[in-house]
Design a protein around this motif. Sequence first.
Motif, PDB file in Angstrom:
ATOM      1  N   TYR A 255       0.841  -1.193   0.000  1.00  0.00           N
ATOM      2  CA  TYR A 255       0.000   0.000   0.000  1.00  0.00           C
ATOM      3  C   TYR A 255       0.873   1.239   0.000  1.00  0.00           C
TER       4      TYR A 255
ATOM      5  N   ASP B  35       1.448   9.618  -8.082  1.00  0.00           N
ATOM      6  CA  ASP B  35       0.574   8.614  -8.690  1.00  0.00           C
ATOM      7  C   ASP B  35       0.859   8.428 -10.170  1.00  0.00           C
TER       8      ASP B  35
ATOM      9  N   ASP C 142      -3.000   4.678  -2.500  1.00  0.00           N
ATOM     10  CA  ASP C 142      -4.211   4.260  -1.788  1.00  0.00           C
ATOM     11  C   ASP C 142      -4.841   5.400  -1.006  1.00  0.00           C
ATOM     12  N   VAL C 143      -4.029   6.222  -0.351  1.00  0.00           N
ATOM     13  CA  VAL C 143      -4.539   7.319   0.474  1.00  0.00           C
ATOM     14  C   VAL C 143      -3.725   8.569   0.171  1.00  0.00           C
TER      15      VAL C 143
ATOM     16  N   LEU D 200      -6.535   3.950   5.826  1.00  0.00           N
ATOM     17  CA  LEU D 200      -5.978   2.816   5.087  1.00  0.00           C
ATOM     18  C   LEU D 200      -6.382   1.503   5.732  1.00  0.00           C
TER      19      LEU D 200
ATOM     20  N   LYS E 276      -9.796   0.662   4.712  1.00  0.00           N
ATOM     21  CA  LYS E 276      -9.814   0.164   3.337  1.00  0.00           C
ATOM     22  C   LYS E 276      -9.381  -1.300   3.276  1.00  0.00           C
TER      23      LYS E 276
ATOM     24  N   GLU F   7     -11.212  -5.224   1.993  1.00  0.00           N
ATOM     25  CA  GLU F   7     -10.628  -5.852   0.813  1.00  0.00           C
ATOM     26  C   GLU F   7     -10.958  -7.336   0.737  1.00  0.00           C
TER      27      GLU F   7
END
Length: 272
Positions: free
Chosen positions: A101, A127, A133-134, A153, A156, A160
């Motif tokens: 992550y 990115d 992810d965050v 996170l 999240k 998953e």
Amino acid sequence: MNSIEFPLLDRTTQNSVISTTLNDLSNWSRLSSLWPLLYGTSCCFIEFASLIGSRFDFDRYGLVPRSSPRQADLILTAGTVTMKMAPSLVRLYEQMPEPKYVIAMGACTITGGMFSTDSYSTVRGVDKLIPVDVYLPGCPPKPEAIIDAITKLRKKISREIDEDHIRSQQENRSPGGLLASVYHLTRIESGIDQPEEVCIKVYVPRKNPRIPSIFWVWKSADFQERESYDMLGISYENHPRLKRILMHENWIGWPLRKDYIAPNFYEIQDAY
């Protein structure tokens, strides 16, 4: 931090037997043991480093900083990412095992920040290099904000489904899995600040790996395909001169494969 709900973990009997699924159990254990990579790209890392001290003590959340990407599953890109640092950042990310992550920390990491207008050496958003992810804005974000990002996170991760991650580990990471040939295509035009980039990954089985050569489309791929053949044993069909380029022609095995066993001294002598 430990109040994240798992509905299936709440089904208990009078004898305190927990009924759940393997995915929920796996995610529950992973979200409480995130190991961040001890790595910083610029000044925001000072805020991240302060979390290790006794005032914030992020070890109580199961966060154990690791100096090796092989043992980490979380990377915080803390600060400005330069063009010179970008290849090293991508390499560290690729060396981290799945599941992994990313938290983009700071305005300079997310958009380039104050350097986004007139800097020739700053990446306008991490990115563009690795998936995020965050996003954690700020200049710099406070340690409390970092803890909040880690909380998001964890939530999240709790939602998953781990099947894809397990399949990726079994097929692509372990010895005996798939090999990959990666192509980076870049289009550069005058007047455009950032070039357009496309990454293509072609996976092949380890037994008799064969991929059509792109030499006749991009002749500059000649060296890279020969190097991939030399180090990994991937054969590129219709390549005009596919032979070893770094190792001796009679060298035994493919040195960059994870299951490679180095020949002993006498075998090396025989190769030459």
